[in-house]
Scaffold this motif. Structure first.
Motif, short mmCIF file in Angstrom:
data_model
loop_
_atom_site.label_atom_id
_atom_site.label_comp_id
_atom_site.label_asym_id
_atom_site.label_seq_id
_atom_site.Cartn_x
_atom_site.Cartn_y
_atom_site.Cartn_z
N ALA A 1 40.67 32.02 42.57
CA ALA A 1 41.10 33.55 42.36
C ALA A 1 42.51 33.67 43.22
CB ALA A 1 39.98 34.13 42.69
N ILE A 2 43.61 33.70 42.12
CA ILE A 2 45.04 33.92 42.63
C ILE A 2 45.28 35.39 42.79
CG2 ILE A 2 47.18 33.19 42.07
CD1 ILE A 2 46.15 31.02 40.53
N PRO B 1 32.58 24.62 33.02
CA PRO B 1 33.78 24.61 33.28
C PRO B 1 34.16 24.80 34.84
CG PRO B 1 33.73 26.57 32.02
CD PRO B 1 32.24 26.07 32.45
N PHE B 2 35.50 24.69 35.11
CA PHE B 2 36.00 24.98 36.37
C PHE B 2 36.92 26.60 36.05
CE2 PHE B 2 38.83 25.63 39.90
CZ PHE B 2 38.33 25.51 41.08
N VAL B 3 36.94 27.41 36.62
CA VAL B 3 37.79 28.54 36.22
C VAL B 3 38.90 28.84 37.29
CG1 VAL B 3 36.23 30.47 37.27
CG2 VAL B 3 37.64 30.95 35.40
N VAL B 4 40.35 29.08 36.80
CA VAL B 4 41.30 29.64 37.53
C VAL B 4 41.56 30.83 36.88
CG1 VAL B 4 43.65 29.24 38.09
CG2 VAL B 4 41.92 27.34 37.98
N GLY B 5 41.75 32.11 37.75
CA GLY B 5 41.87 33.17 37.24
C GLY B 5 42.84 34.07 38.24
N HIS B 6 43.92 34.86 37.73
CA HIS B 6 44.82 35.34 38.08
C HIS B 6 44.68 37.02 38.22
CE1 HIS B 6 49.09 37.42 38.05
NE2 HIS B 6 49.05 37.21 39.29
N SER B 7 44.92 37.68 39.07
CA SER B 7 44.71 39.21 39.40
C SER B 7 43.12 39.72 38.68
CB SER B 7 45.89 39.65 38.43
OG SER B 7 45.91 41.06 38.54
N PHE B 8 43.19 40.53 37.86
CA PHE B 8 41.78 40.81 37.29
C PHE B 8 40.88 39.51 36.79
CE2 PHE B 8 42.17 45.48 37.41
CZ PHE B 8 41.08 45.72 37.64
N GLY B 9 41.81 38.47 36.24
CA GLY B 9 41.33 37.23 36.07
C GLY B 9 40.47 36.45 37.15
#
Length: 264
Positions: free
Chosen positions: A104-105, A78-86
């Motif tokens: 990575a947001i 997949p493609f991954v979109v993460g926020h903060s620790f994500g």
């Protein structure tokens, strides 16, 4: 080229269901997506608040392994979109070739970042102020959330987001991140010079207290001499709540446009 499945990864103190508006927008653009929680998360905000014990002592390595296992069961990367620790987890997955690309947001800092602005320290104090919190879950108060996440929005909107999306979070990742530069084998270490990884977009809200702009810029610098594509986008006037407050769509559109520009 078919569009990759998008895997959304939430950060500390936020339930995975907060990604629902993003999933709907991405579906409009032809993407399938999923937003599985961290190990120990329960299905809903209410259930997780009632019993967060499954996250006790869950650290960065266990979270990474959790998502790696989920990805290995998928038919394609997949493609991954993460926020903060994500966002930190997203970088780990990208560097280890589990995903085709990543956004990575306002990501939690990786090992090698030495900047520690006062606002970041204050945001972490609800956990880091008590060593016993390393092995248990900790909940924020509405006031703490407003400082750490909602400082760029009204107190009324911040309180509404707090009631809608927040859950207790494990303390261990914060302790691991805070001591990363003092450990030779920190789970917050990311290989920023991988030659054959997919593209990475790092973003920062200029008013973020939890992961200040100077911290994300320091992460960008760690990637600067690497051979793979690493881009950076700044969101003026936005704080750490940027993925779920009233301005979330602007952030999502930037991510979608960047993904499209990279062929996803």
């Amino acid at each position: 080229m078919s569009k990759p499945h998008v895997l959304f990864i939430h950060g500390l103190w936020i339930h995975s269901s907060a990604w629902a508006p993003w999933a709907a927008l991405f579906a409009e653009r032809g993407y399938t997506s999923s937003a599985p929680g961290w190990p120990g998360d329960r299905d809903t905000v209410a259930e997780t608040r009632d019993d967060p014990s499954g996250m006790n002592d869950v650290g960065i390595e266990a979270i990474c392994r959790h998502y790696a296992d989920l990805i290995e069961a998928m038919p394609e990367k997949p493609f991954v979109v993460g926020h903060s620790f994500g966002g930190l987890i997203a970088q780990e997955l990208l560097a280890n070739n589990y995903v085709v690309g990543a956004v990575a947001i306002d990501p939690a800092p990786i090992k090698g970042v030495t900047k520690l602005p006062f606002s970041q320290l204050r945001s972490g104090l609800p956990v880091l102020g008590n060593p016993a919190n390393r092995s248990r879950t900790v909940a924020l108060t509405a006031k703490q959330f407003h400082y750490s996440f909602g400082n760029a929005i009204t107190e009324e909107e911040s309180d509404a987001l707090f009631e809608q999306w927040t859950i207790p979070g494990p303390g261990r990742p914060l302790f691991e991140d805070a001591t990363a530069n003092f450990s030779r084998t920190s789970p917050a270490a990311v290989d920023t010079h991988v030659a054959d990884r997919g593209p990475l977009l790092l973003t920062s809200g200029t008013e973020d207290h939890t992961v200040p702009l100077t911290v994300t810029r320091a992460v960008v610098e760690l990637y600067a001499s690497g051979p793979s594509v690493t881009d950076f986008h700044e969101f003026p006037g936005k704080g750490h709540s940027l993925t779920m407050d009233a301005g979330w769509r602007e952030v999502a559109e930037v991510c979608l446009d960047w993904m499209s520009s990279k062929g996803f």
